[in-house]
Design an enzyme around this catalytic site. Sequence first.
Site, mmCIF file in Angstrom:
data_model
loop_
_atom_site.group_PDB
_atom_site.id
_atom_site.type_symbol
_atom_site.label_atom_id
_atom_site.label_comp_id
_atom_site.label_asym_id
_atom_site.label_seq_id
_atom_site.Cartn_x
_atom_site.Cartn_y
_atom_site.Cartn_z
ATOM 1 N N ILE A 109 0.852 -1.192 0.000
ATOM 2 C CA ILE A 109 0.000 0.000 0.000
ATOM 3 C C ILE A 109 0.888 1.241 0.000
ATOM 4 C CG2 ILE A 109 -1.800 1.285 1.218
ATOM 5 C CD1 ILE A 109 -2.646 -1.278 2.585
ATOM 6 N N ASP A 110 0.739 2.076 -1.017
ATOM 7 C CA ASP A 110 1.441 3.358 -1.079
ATOM 8 C C ASP A 110 0.494 4.456 -0.606
ATOM 9 O OD1 ASP A 110 3.818 2.315 -2.113
ATOM 10 O OD2 ASP A 110 3.049 2.386 -4.167
ATOM 11 N N VAL A 111 1.017 5.328 0.233
ATOM 12 C CA VAL A 111 0.185 6.348 0.878
ATOM 13 C C VAL A 111 0.806 7.730 0.728
ATOM 14 C CG1 VAL A 111 -0.811 7.076 3.093
ATOM 15 C CG2 VAL A 111 -0.593 4.644 2.573
ATOM 16 N N TRP A 122 -2.519 5.655 -2.927
ATOM 17 C CA TRP A 122 -2.144 5.962 -4.306
ATOM 18 C C TRP A 122 -1.672 4.687 -4.994
ATOM 19 C CZ3 TRP A 122 -1.352 11.041 -6.672
ATOM 20 C CH2 TRP A 122 -1.855 12.084 -5.873
#
Length: 233
Positions: A109-111, A122
């Site tokens: 998970i990219d944040v 994102w």
Amino acid sequence: MKFKDPKYVGDPINAVRIFNEKEVDEILVLDIGATSERREPNFELIRDIASECFMPLAYGGGITDLGQMRRLQRIGVEKVAINSAAFRNPDLVRSACDALATSSVVAAIDVKRSFFGKYEVWIDGGRTNTKADPVQHAVNLAKLGVGEILINNIDRDGTMSGYDVALIKKIAESVDTPVIACGGAGSLDHIQEVTQKGHVEAAAAGSLFVFHGRHRAVLINYPSQQELEALLD
């Protein structure tokens, strides 16, 4: 840095050989441009990397179907990391967890923070804002059965300013799935902080083990076994 202005640090095969000598626990290779550029994994390069690895190898980037995951495992990848495809196609995650060993499937998970300070997920290598809440997304991924969840704050990526401990802790406390912290490590103290306060199972780092000094000279390094034991004690 922050998924922008990448810096060439050398041949990946040579880097793997050095990390072998330093007895690194695990190597995670992420091709952050593959999905946005609509490229599938570079299987030939990954095979070459896997053939040199003495430690477990995880790979993510451009993975869109189960066939690719099986192929990656056949050439020596122990864990596959899914990010954009996991968001767009939860059924793929469920199928992967059913078909492969659960421990082999990592959800990444990219944040980023919005202008108003809200955390948002994102995808596409940090190019597409889904507006989704990362905590809820992590909960959904955990329910699908992934073996690990990797959390990376894009705003801290490559800055060496420390992990986003508050966000990582919040996510780790919301799921039973092991969480890996990523993005921002600049010292061993940062790793110690996130492992002690962030409730994570592991911490990933890139720049910390590649750059040296305030001028960010390229020097591949890794803590000794004694340093790691003291760090995680």
